[in-house]
Design a protein around this motif. Structure first.
Motif, short mmCIF file in Angstrom:
data_model
loop_
_atom_site.label_atom_id
_atom_site.label_comp_id
_atom_site.label_asym_id
_atom_site.label_seq_id
_atom_site.Cartn_x
_atom_site.Cartn_y
_atom_site.Cartn_z
N TYR A 281 38.80 34.21 56.30
CA TYR A 281 38.16 35.47 55.96
C TYR A 281 38.86 36.08 54.75
CZ TYR A 281 36.70 34.96 60.86
OH TYR A 281 36.20 34.48 62.05
N ALA A 282 38.08 36.68 53.87
CA ALA A 282 38.64 37.33 52.67
C ALA A 282 38.11 38.75 52.58
CB ALA A 282 38.27 36.55 51.41
N GLY A 283 39.00 39.69 52.30
CA GLY A 283 38.61 41.08 52.08
C GLY A 283 38.46 41.34 50.59
N VAL A 284 37.23 41.68 50.16
CA VAL A 284 36.93 41.87 48.74
C VAL A 284 36.71 43.36 48.49
CG1 VAL A 284 35.43 41.22 46.83
CG2 VAL A 284 35.87 39.59 48.68
N ASN A 285 37.48 43.92 47.58
CA ASN A 285 37.48 45.35 47.35
C ASN A 285 36.08 45.88 47.06
OD1 ASN A 285 37.77 47.87 45.47
ND2 ASN A 285 39.75 47.66 46.46
N SER A 286 35.71 46.93 47.79
CA SER A 286 34.46 47.66 47.64
C SER A 286 33.21 46.84 47.97
CB SER A 286 34.31 48.21 46.20
OG SER A 286 35.35 49.14 45.93
N ILE A 287 33.39 45.63 48.49
CA ILE A 287 32.24 44.80 48.86
C ILE A 287 32.23 44.52 50.35
CG2 ILE A 287 31.14 42.55 48.59
CD1 ILE A 287 32.00 42.60 45.67
N GLY A 288 33.33 44.01 50.88
CA GLY A 288 33.39 43.71 52.30
C GLY A 288 34.09 42.41 52.59
N ILE A 289 33.55 41.65 53.53
CA ILE A 289 34.19 40.43 54.01
C ILE A 289 33.39 39.21 53.58
CG2 ILE A 289 35.02 39.20 56.04
CD1 ILE A 289 36.40 41.91 55.49
N TYR A 290 34.11 38.22 53.03
CA TYR A 290 33.55 36.90 52.77
C TYR A 290 34.19 35.91 53.75
CZ TYR A 290 30.88 38.01 48.57
OH TYR A 290 29.95 38.50 47.70
N LYS A 291 33.43 34.87 54.09
CA LYS A 291 33.88 33.94 55.11
C LYS A 291 33.68 32.50 54.64
CE LYS A 291 33.04 32.60 59.96
NZ LYS A 291 32.24 32.89 61.18
N SER A 292 34.63 31.65 55.03
CA SER A 292 34.53 30.21 54.79
C SER A 292 34.62 29.49 56.12
CB SER A 292 35.65 29.73 53.87
OG SER A 292 35.63 28.31 53.75
N THR A 293 33.83 28.45 56.28
CA THR A 293 33.88 27.63 57.50
C THR A 293 34.27 26.18 57.19
OG1 THR A 293 31.51 27.16 57.33
CG2 THR A 293 32.17 29.05 58.68
N ASP A 294 34.68 25.92 55.94
CA ASP A 294 35.04 24.56 55.54
C ASP A 294 36.42 24.51 54.88
OD1 ASP A 294 34.48 25.77 53.13
OD2 ASP A 294 32.71 24.57 52.69
N GLY A 295 37.35 25.28 55.42
CA GLY A 295 38.71 25.25 54.90
C GLY A 295 38.88 25.89 53.55
N GLY A 296 37.99 26.82 53.19
CA GLY A 296 38.13 27.54 51.94
C GLY A 296 37.43 26.91 50.76
N LEU A 297 36.64 25.87 50.99
CA LEU A 297 35.94 25.22 49.87
C LEU A 297 34.78 26.07 49.38
CD1 LEU A 297 35.95 21.52 51.14
CD2 LEU A 297 37.32 22.49 49.27
N THR A 298 34.03 26.68 50.31
CA THR A 298 32.91 27.52 49.93
C THR A 298 32.98 28.84 50.70
OG1 THR A 298 31.47 26.56 51.64
CG2 THR A 298 31.43 25.54 49.45
N TRP A 299 32.36 29.87 50.11
CA TRP A 299 32.45 31.22 50.69
C TRP A 299 31.10 31.90 50.66
CZ3 TRP A 299 37.04 33.17 52.66
CH2 TRP A 299 38.17 32.38 52.43
N ASN A 301 29.07 35.82 51.78
CA ASN A 301 29.25 37.20 52.20
C ASN A 301 28.93 37.31 53.69
OD1 ASN A 301 29.01 40.04 52.64
ND2 ASN A 301 28.65 40.32 50.45
N SER A 302 29.83 37.90 54.43
CA SER A 302 29.67 38.03 55.88
C SER A 302 29.96 39.48 56.28
CB SER A 302 30.61 37.07 56.61
OG SER A 302 30.35 37.03 57.98
N SER A 303 29.18 40.40 55.71
CA SER A 303 29.46 41.84 55.85
C SER A 303 28.35 42.61 56.52
CB SER A 303 29.72 42.43 54.46
OG SER A 303 30.75 41.77 53.78
N ILE A 304 27.48 41.94 57.27
CA ILE A 304 26.39 42.66 57.92
C ILE A 304 26.97 43.69 58.90
CG2 ILE A 304 24.43 42.43 59.52
CD1 ILE A 304 23.88 39.72 58.30
N GLY A 305 26.58 44.93 58.69
CA GLY A 305 27.11 46.02 59.50
C GLY A 305 28.21 46.80 58.82
N ILE A 306 28.78 46.24 57.74
CA ILE A 306 29.80 46.95 56.97
C ILE A 306 29.11 47.63 55.80
CG2 ILE A 306 31.84 46.71 55.51
CD1 ILE A 306 32.68 44.35 57.24
N SER A 307 29.04 48.94 55.86
CA SER A 307 28.30 49.67 54.83
C SER A 307 29.20 50.50 53.93
CB SER A 307 27.27 50.59 55.49
OG SER A 307 27.90 51.46 56.41
#
Length: 812
Positions: A281-299, A301-307
């Protein structure tokens, strides 16, 4: 050889003159003023804050100061090259060796203080130490330190490295000999605070260090905010930086950028599922959370509900990795109005709900006004529903996941074929500061709905066109800061889009600010270099909760003062994307969709763990320093579910062995304070210094080394100091905004010395000369304050020059 000897001697003399005055008698007798001085300082500070006489000690001033002194007045960025600290230190070692050959002995000696730690963001606890007492810590500007006794004693393990700004540390679980250290502290949005020099690596548990050449002289590594190592392979490393996320598979010899920060937003946190390194999981300033499920190769946006939110810090529950938290901060106009928001996910970040505290409890003070800078979060290693958040204070939430409700709010935006569009973060409430919902005071919408703005094809409707005064606003240039009541309705014109309420299939009224007053709606790109006030890129859009009428403008919008905000549903600031062309005839089925949805609200019981300024019940108020940057939890007794807490803060360390109930400080010997200024008593081994967020201190005793216990003498942020070179009874220093104080008894006690001073910068500057020791100067808004009696009284000496920047000239 004689020439080399002479040059080297001159060099060291200049350094000595620039850094230390030679000053007077040692005052060994301590006055009652110094007894329990640290407790008195915080007591006074708390009282002033609660009464409104004083403000929280913010780091903004130091950021401005540091930025200013690292570049010329005509520069926007510094000329200092990446790696310059390491390069210059290497040169100094070489010169030092030559000097010794020339029979010249010159040595820098640490003079402490040994009892005042500095800002600490990075902590690694050796996974192979069963006592959990071997820690490696990184200070914001004090290098790397190691303890083997839980902070009772400390050793500097980076004496041959530059004075590192250490922001992140990671020790490999598969091979604890391998440690990575990330430099640079840039949590002030994207401005340069303490710029880093890449990444250092040790393969012998911190005995020696190598700077990774792949990270030198590269903007990607000027602020390495987080490091994560594959627990099964010390060579697979992930880092979060201000430009994105990078991945190495060869121990840092080379890197691949796997995520580019959107619109220059910093990636400020990176956390890994403790049960599966593939999930990150990565916290991106003023945007929200990004997520990777393949060891960080791809990312993604996983911020549904974060407004809402600016800086996002993340914690994964060790006992149930399905549960993830993020703490964030929202700036709200007015004193002490900022929000501390805790989001909760029970599905590994796929969706998020908001945590709500009990009625009457103010959890906003956990992060308070510094959540952009002080923000740390950790979960009880045994209980996935107990989470700690550290900012100015430290708070704790105990969630009740069975007690939930829903709340309708803006949850996301979708963009289809809108590559021509970009948005300005103007500090709005939602979606990274880009959108306000139900804004203004003129009957804002009580039921905002999901809408689509449809561009291209035959999409066209009428809109209310408003203009603004060309000399209006906060700068008098027709740009920022123009009140809606100053907007003038002009006419009802065609715009190349339609606005639809997609929940009720109704078309909505819209208005726009015609910044160029050219009669049409058109977007221009942002051009900060040639148009820093964005005077050509302010076509604001206002969507109204009013049914569309193709024939007639709405009278409430067109005739009411401030009508541009009438029945506001959405307000945002679109601009033309960099490299795009404004040609609506080429837009093809382009849709901007604003989604309103139901967000789960989870009940919790919140409480304070550390109360910095007396806003709660005084928990641990005399045991810790405010401003918390790191919370690290370690299991100590699984049978009894016990854990210890290691806390990094602006004063060094806090330590708890009882699950965070009580704390003790552990900064003795951790010589890492950030000094704005220091001076020496003429003729004696005695020192005075002003420290960032730690006040002003005077050394004790007749001889001073790194272990010396300094005495606290002035509160607030400590700044520049002067010890009178003719009369050593006189010492002067101060706190922010020219809070100048003077001693007439050799530094034993200080009293106010502001007679004649009415203003000042955050960074209190003092200047004087040993040739006229009673004549000193300070900066004011209209010019320079001058004192001829060493601070007894001051007279303003105006500077009538358009280049004078007032109190903003504090670092010139």
């Amino acid at each position: 050889m004689k020439n080399n000897y002479l040059y080297y001697l001159i060099f060291f003399c200049l350094i000595s003159l620039a850094t230390l005055y030679v000053y007077t008698n040692n005052v060994s007798e301590k006055s009652n003023y110094l007894i329990n001085a640290n407790k008195e300082f915080w007591s006074i500070k708390k009282t002033k804050i609660k009464s409104g006489q004083d403000a929280y000690m913010k780091p903004d001033g130091f950021i401005e100061y540091y930025n200013s002194i690292s570049k010329r007045l005509d520069q926007t960025t510094s000329d200092y090259k990446g790696g310059y600290r390491f390069s210059e230190l290497s040169k100094s070692f070489k010169n030092s060796a030559q000097a010794r050959n020339a029979n010249l002995e010159a040595e820098f000696i640490s003079r402490g203080p040994g009892n005042v730690g500095g800002r600490t963001r990075a902590i690694a606890i050796d996974p192979a130490d069963d006592t959990h007492c071997t820690w490696i810590a990184g200070a914001a500007s004090g290098g790397l330190w190691k303890t083997t006794d839980c902070g009772e004693t400390w050793e500097n393990i980076s004496p041959d490295l530059p004075n590192l700004s250490t922001n992140s540390i990671a020790q490999a679980a598969s091979n604890p000999n391998v440690i990575y250290v990330g430099t640079g502290e840039v949590f002030a949005g994207n401005s340069s605070f303490v710029r880093g020099d890449g990444i250092y690596k040790s393969t012998d548990r911190g005995v020696s260090w190598t700077q990774l050449s792949s990270t030198v002289s590269n903007v990607d590594y000027e602020s390495v905010n987080r490091i994560a190592i594959d627990p099964t392979n010390e060579n697979i490393v992930m880092i979060a930086t201000n430009t994105g996320i990078l991945r190495s598979t060869d121990g840092g010899s080379s890197w691949t950028k796997v995520f580019d920060s959107p619109n220059g937003a910093s990636v400020q946190d990176l956390q890994v599922d403790p049960s599966d390194f593939n999930i990150q999981y990565a916290g991106v300033n003023s945007i929200g959370i990004y997520k990777s499920t393949d060891g960080g190769l791809t990312w993604t946006n996983s911020s549904i509900g974060i407004s809402q939110g600016a800086r996002f810090e993340i914690a994964v529950a060790p006992s149930d990795p399905n549960i993830v938290y993020t703490s964030t901060w929202v700036s709200v106009a007015g004193e002490n109005n900022d929000l501390t928001i805790l989001y909760y996910s029970s599905d590994k970040g796929q969706s998020w709900g908001q945590v709500q505290v009990q009625e009457g409890f103010n959890s906003n003070l956990f992060l308070n006004e510094q959540g952009w800078y002080d923000n740390s979060i950790e979960v009880n290693p045994y209980d996935p529903y107990e989470v700690f958040v550290g900012g100015v204070n430290i708070g704790k939430y105990n969630l009740d996941p069975a007690t939930q409700s829903v709340e309708s709010q803006l949850i996301s935006i979708d963009e289809e074929n809108t590559g021509f569009l970009s948005f300005v973060n103007f500090g709005a409430t939602y979606i990274g500061g880009t959108i306000n919902v139900s804004d203004g005071n003129l009957n804002p919408s009580q039921n905002p709905v999901s809408v689509e703005i449809r561009w291209g094809a035959d999409n066209q409707q009428k809109a209310h066109r408003f203009t603004v005064p060309s000399n209006g606003g906060s700068n008098g240039d027709g740009g920022a800061g123009i009140s809606p009541t100053e907007y003038s309705y002009q006419d009802y014109v065609d715009v190349p889009f339609e606005v639809w309420d997609i929940e009720n299939n109704r078309q909505l009224m819209v208005s726009f600010r015609d910044q160029e007053d050219n009669g049409i709606f058109n977007l221009n790109p942002r051009d900060d270099e040639n148009d820093p006030s964005l005077l050509t890129a302010r076509e604001y859009l206002y969507i109204h909760d009013v049914d569309y009428d193709a024939s007639n403008p709405n009278s409430d919008i067109s005739t009411t003062s401030g009508g541009v905000e009438f029945a506001n549903m959405y307000y945002f600031w679109p601009i033309l994307a960099t490299g795009a062309t404004w040609d609506p005839s080429t837009f093809n089925n382009s849709i901007l969709r604003l989604n309103i949805g139901d967000v789960p609200v989870v009940a919790s019981e919140a409480s304070a763990v550390y109360d910095a300024y007396g806003n709660y019940q005084g928990q641990n108020s005399n045991s810790l320093h405010p401003d918390h940057h790191n919370l690290t939890f370690v299991k100590t007794n699984e049978e009894n579910e016990e854990f210890m807490v290691v806390n990094g803060n602006d004063g060094g360390f806090g330590f708890s062995t009882d699950n965070g109930v009580t704390f003790v400080e552990r900064e003795n010997g951790y010589v890492t304070s950030q000094f704005y200024g220091a001076d020496k008593m003429p003729g004696s081994d005695k020192y005075v210094g002003g420290m960032q967020d730690n006040g002003t201190y005077v050394s004790s005793g007749e001889t001073v080394d790194a272990t010396n216990n300094y005495n606290f003498v002035i509160g607030g942020d400590g700044f520049e100091v002067i010890w009178n070179s003719a009369d050593t009874d006189f010492v002067i220093g101060g706190s922010q905004f020219n809070g100048i104080r003077r001693s007439t008894n050799g530094g034993q006690s200080f009293s106010s010395a502001t007679n004649g001073i009415t203003d000042g910068p955050f960074i209190t500057r003092l200047a004087g000369s040993s040739k006229s020791p009673d004549v000193i100067y300070a900066i004011g808004g209209a010019g320079v304050y001058k004192s001829t009696d060493f601070g007894g009284s001051w007279t303003m000496k105006p500077i009538e020059d358009e280049r004078w920047g007032g109190t903003a000239s504090a670092s010139d």
